[in-house]
Design an enzyme around this catalytic site. Sequence first.
Site, mmCIF file in Angstrom:
data_model
loop_
_atom_site.group_PDB
_atom_site.id
_atom_site.type_symbol
_atom_site.label_atom_id
_atom_site.label_comp_id
_atom_site.label_asym_id
_atom_site.label_seq_id
_atom_site.Cartn_x
_atom_site.Cartn_y
_atom_site.Cartn_z
ATOM 1 N N LYS A 245 0.840 -1.199 0.000
ATOM 2 C CA LYS A 245 0.000 0.000 0.000
ATOM 3 C C LYS A 245 0.877 1.252 0.000
ATOM 4 O O LYS A 245 2.026 1.217 0.441
ATOM 5 C CB LYS A 245 -0.881 0.022 1.253
ATOM 6 C CG LYS A 245 -1.971 -1.022 1.309
ATOM 7 C CD LYS A 245 -2.752 -0.916 2.611
ATOM 8 C CE LYS A 245 -3.848 -1.959 2.701
ATOM 9 N NZ LYS A 245 -4.937 -1.722 1.747
ATOM 10 N N ARG A 319 -10.602 -11.320 1.524
ATOM 11 C CA ARG A 319 -11.508 -12.309 0.923
ATOM 12 C C ARG A 319 -10.922 -13.712 0.998
ATOM 13 O O ARG A 319 -11.657 -14.695 1.028
ATOM 14 C CB ARG A 319 -11.820 -11.915 -0.520
ATOM 15 C CG ARG A 319 -10.639 -11.885 -1.454
ATOM 16 C CD ARG A 319 -10.880 -11.032 -2.687
ATOM 17 N NE ARG A 319 -11.011 -9.617 -2.345
ATOM 18 C CZ ARG A 319 -11.264 -8.654 -3.216
ATOM 19 N NH1 ARG A 319 -11.427 -8.963 -4.509
ATOM 20 N NH2 ARG A 319 -11.361 -7.404 -2.846
#
Length: 481
Positions: A245, A319
């Site tokens: 990130k 996920r």
Amino acid sequence: MNIAAKRGFNISVDAKAYAIQTDLFLTELSRISGTLTAIAEKKGCRGEVGDVVIGTDEEGVRTYCVAIDGGDGTRVRDEGGLLAAWAIGEKVRVLEMDASVPEVFIEGCMLRNYVFSKHKTVISEKEYPIETIVTDAPVRQEVIDGVEANHIARDLMNEPANILHPKAYAERVQKLFENTDVAVEVLMKEELQNLGMEAVLSVGQGSSHESVVVVLRWNGAGDAGVDTALVGKGLTFDTGGVSLKPAKGMEEMKWDMGGSAAVVSAMHLIAKRSLQKNVVGVIGLVENAVDGAAIRPGDIIKTMSGKTVEVINTDAEGRLVLADILWYVQNRFHPTNVIDLATLTGAVIAALGKEYAGLFANDDALASSLTVAGERTGELVWHLPIHPLFLKRMKSAAADLRNVSVLEKSDAGAGTAAAFLREFIQKGTAWVHLDIAGSSFPSEDNPWGGCWPNGFGARMLYDFLAADRSPATTEQLLLPQ
């Protein structure tokens, strides 16, 4: 004894000063105190929602009056939050409320009466919460317990990742439920390997902190089956992994465990209220870090379900964790309903802002019941679609699935993530996925959330579980006059 004299500063809130219509504000004030009316006129206060007007009665007690537009419970709850925020800033220590103050207003005030300062060595007077709220208004214990649950979630979310890493988080959960009838199981690395939770383990393999799955069981209905399973994403920190990130704002990724905090606090509320249903909570506690062992783009992992996933972006890690624990909870407990909560995608913020969580479902009745619960508690959700093309875009040439869409940033990222998760829901299970990436994070526009993560989820989940689940009319969602 006069509480103001004892504590040094007192604010009295009188519901009779509330105007159902804002243009009646000054008229209503004049029925109570000419002094208040004079102050209001001097300040140019014309009944705008949120106006603060202070007057002093004959005994020297300061009185706060606010204009409320008479809207639904959410709006009135927000007004209570505005009062608490103002009171904290004014260093108020005791707040007295008239017996006719609406319960939902008091709830908003209690929700906003939150400060996280445990790691500070010097605390300013404006950083202390209100010490005491005194009222003869009928406030249900259920509401008070709901506020406590909300603050539990916020405490968890505010802890930094060096303190609340996966194992420490699991230990804190164990301590939280020590004196309850909630059974707590902690599944460590060896057990996760034996269960085939490769997806959970792969996300955390670049961290020095081992991944942990915590199972919480509440048997409020005895030998009956499990009514609902609550599943929470618990990324105690998310660097993005090899798909790193940007540095700016990365400190907020200590909040990437908001889904797990919602599950933990909801289970605490369920136990405290002795809910007569069987409910299971499962949280996957993982740190997504970077070292030589970290998963890479292009790696293929095998989930507990047997399905394989090609990792395209290591920052789409939540996920993967959910895929395994969703499968696990269905295989072991066979719940009627499964609700997962996760700070999953930035795309849901682009779609709904921070005012709504994105709701995706395979069962419209379950989705409707949760929507109604959210309307009642002010934790709002919005039902979004899972288009057939969303799943098509999650197909991989090298594995069964890929963890991000082939269209990546130009796609409906929240919807494609939901389509991915739906592949791990078994036939016959009613399922809702709540993407709370925006709704659980701080928002200056949330009057009862304030500058802290707002503890989204527990109150809504409990309301859903405790309700009869029959569809509510719009009128039932409004604050009774």
